[in-house]
Design an enzyme around this catalytic site. Structure first.
Site, PDB file in Angstrom:
ATOM      1  CE  LYS A  75      71.646 -52.279  -0.952  1.00 29.59           C
ATOM      2  NZ  LYS A  75      70.614 -51.920   0.053  1.00 29.59           N
ATOM      3  CB  SER A 151      67.741 -53.850  -1.322  1.00 31.16           C
ATOM      4  OG  SER A 151      68.192 -52.712  -0.596  1.00 31.16           O
ATOM      5  CB  SER A 175      67.301 -52.440   2.422  1.00 28.58           C
ATOM      6  OG  SER A 175      66.160 -52.486   1.600  1.00 28.58           O
TER       7      SER A 175
END
Length: 476
Positions: A75, A151, A175
């Site tokens: 990520k 996210s 997230s």
């Protein structure tokens, strides 16, 4: 060599093929890269490519671990990796390649994983959808008009699309679990302190945020946790010691659990009918497996916790942007950050130290309340999201008033932030889909340190109602 069956294997399955020399690490990496190149123009899951570096790693001598030779993605937040920038989805963040690996990425490499690059995120991980001015939106593989969640939306998108079988993710308000729900994956939010954020971070978002992975199987999630959990000196929190190997633990029979279930939001508001149906179906499945299920919600007050949560988020946004301003010599403005981010920055600067401490205390009281709740109930079952995955563009990232920006989704995330507040583990499972073919997630919450309980129950549910054969219909 093309490997048509590549996306039918989870990470441990690919590792087994590589260990048996039925597939080489280079072939696995090449197949992942080929799929990324074919699919990413439509999905926008990957925002930084380190393909040549990954090919070089696959040709070199790899560590012997549970995932030796398996390609993965990191990520674009907190996963520092040599040669790769981490921009947090923001134009304000310089694209400077890291000169060292984070402790977690080093543990990924030691487990045999080969990072291919970085995945799409909303700016600073603020939103439960992955749309930013820097990168543009990530598209849900099940329906390209819908959000991947956020996210960790790029990571979830890439795993669901079959580019990689497992990917790094973080969770500061849901997230990991939100994108896993939107994309039909397993997503475990671990206990606070379970996985280190060293050496560059220690207390991300005032203890709200944790790291882990999104995956397609419970066993991959268990094996990843085995490979990455553990004390790193300097960490401000230490979770209770694991109850042995998580991967071995999920092979053992689950004891009969007492499960509380909620069919409404904690403020009493109704959830979307598709979501309620999914939770009820899951509750019945648990009962069929011998568990005791009772409708009951914990004594958590969202009218207190939601403002406390937003207080800490705003303060952390302000702190982060002030740090970037000192680094770059550029003052925060809507020229370099999105309107919502700037609005949170302005709000954060107005919050006093006393208000910040009051917010922390509110969360500590909630954690104590959950300790009492789990004296009666082993697990709490609820919906991961209050509605099916939203359409892209639902949230106006240019809106500087946070209340107005979040208004369209206030009921969309009714539960997930509560576990970030209390520090508890929670797992999202892809047990349900609606008539439109979109994944509908459910999550289970356990007491602090209770990852083994969650993973054993998840493995039992995965065996009873397998989801591995269901994948989005993407033409390569």
């Amino acid at each position: 060599m093309a490997f048509a069956e590549y996306d039918t294997f989870d990470a441990l399955g690919l590792a087994s093929l590589i260990a048996k020399k039925k597939l080489s690490a280079r072939e696995a990496v090449d197949e992942a890269i080929a799929r990324a190149q074919a699919l990413n123009p439509r999905l926008n899951a990957i925002v930084f490519e380190a393909f040549d570096r990954a090919r070089d790693a696959a040709k070199a001598k790899l560590p012997k671990g549970p995932f030796t030779g398996v390609p993965t993605l990191l990520k674009d937040m907190r996963a520092g990796a040599v040669g790769m920038p981490t921009r947090n989805g923001s134009r304000f963040m310089p694209a400077v390649p890291a000169d060292h690996d984070s402790t977690l990425v080093a543990r990924y490499r030691a487990a045999g994983l080969i990072p291919l690059g970085k995945t799409n995120v909303p700016e600073f991980g603020i939103l439960p959808t992955t749309e930013s001015k820097l990168y543009g939106p990530a598209h849900n593989p099940w329906n390209l008009d819908h959000s991947t969640g956020g996210s960790s939306g790029g990571s979830a998108c890439a795993v669901a699309a079959g580019i990689v079988p497992i990917a790094h993710a973080t969770d500061g308000g849901g997230s990991i679990r939100i994108p896993a729900a939107c994309c039909g994956l397993v997503g475990l939010k671990v206990s606070r302190g379970r996985i280190t954020q060293g050496p560059d971070f220690a207390d991300a978002t005032s203890g709200l945020s944790v790291d882990n992975v999104v995956s397609r199987s419970v066993r991959d999630t268990a094996a990843a946790l085995d490979a990455t959990c553990g004390l790193d000196y300097g960490d401000p929190y230490t979770a209770p010691p694991p109850e042995g190997s998580y991967l071995e633990g999920i092979k053992r029979k689950t004891k009969r659990l007492r499960i509380a279930v909620s069919y409404k939001a904690l403020n009493g508001k109704p959830l979307h009918p598709d979501v309620v149906a999914a939770v009820k179906k899951t509750a019945k499945l648990c009962e069929s497996l011998g568990h005791i299920v009772e409708e009951k919600s914990p004594p958590l007050d969202p009218a207190v916790l939601t403002p406390a949560f937003m207080t800490l988020w705003a303060v952390n946004v302000a702190y982060g942007l002030e740090g970037l301003a000192r680094l770059t010599g550029i003052a925060p403005s809507t020229d370099v950050v999105e309107g919502l981010t700037f609005g949170l920055y302005q709000a954060g600067k107005r919050i006093s130290a006393i208000e910040t401490m009051a917010a922390k205390q509110a969360m500590d009281r909630a954690a104590r309340a959950m300790v009492q709740f789990h004296e009666t109930y082993d697990v709490w079952l609820n919906a991961t999201l209050g509605a099916p995955p939203i359409k892209l563009g639902t949230i106006n990232i240019d809106e500087q008033n946070p209340q107005l920006a979040f208004a369209p989704i206030l009921d969309y995330v009714p539960y997930t932030a509560m576990q970030n507040a209390t520090g508890q583990p929670a797992i999202q499972l892809p047990l349900n889909f609606n008539k439109a073919g979109l994944p509908i997630g459910v999550q289970f919450v356990a007491r602090y340190g209770g990852e083994m309980t969650l993973l054993k129950l998840a493995a039992e549910l995965e065996k009873a109602q397998p989801w591995a054969g269901r994948r989005p219909d993407l033409k390569i």
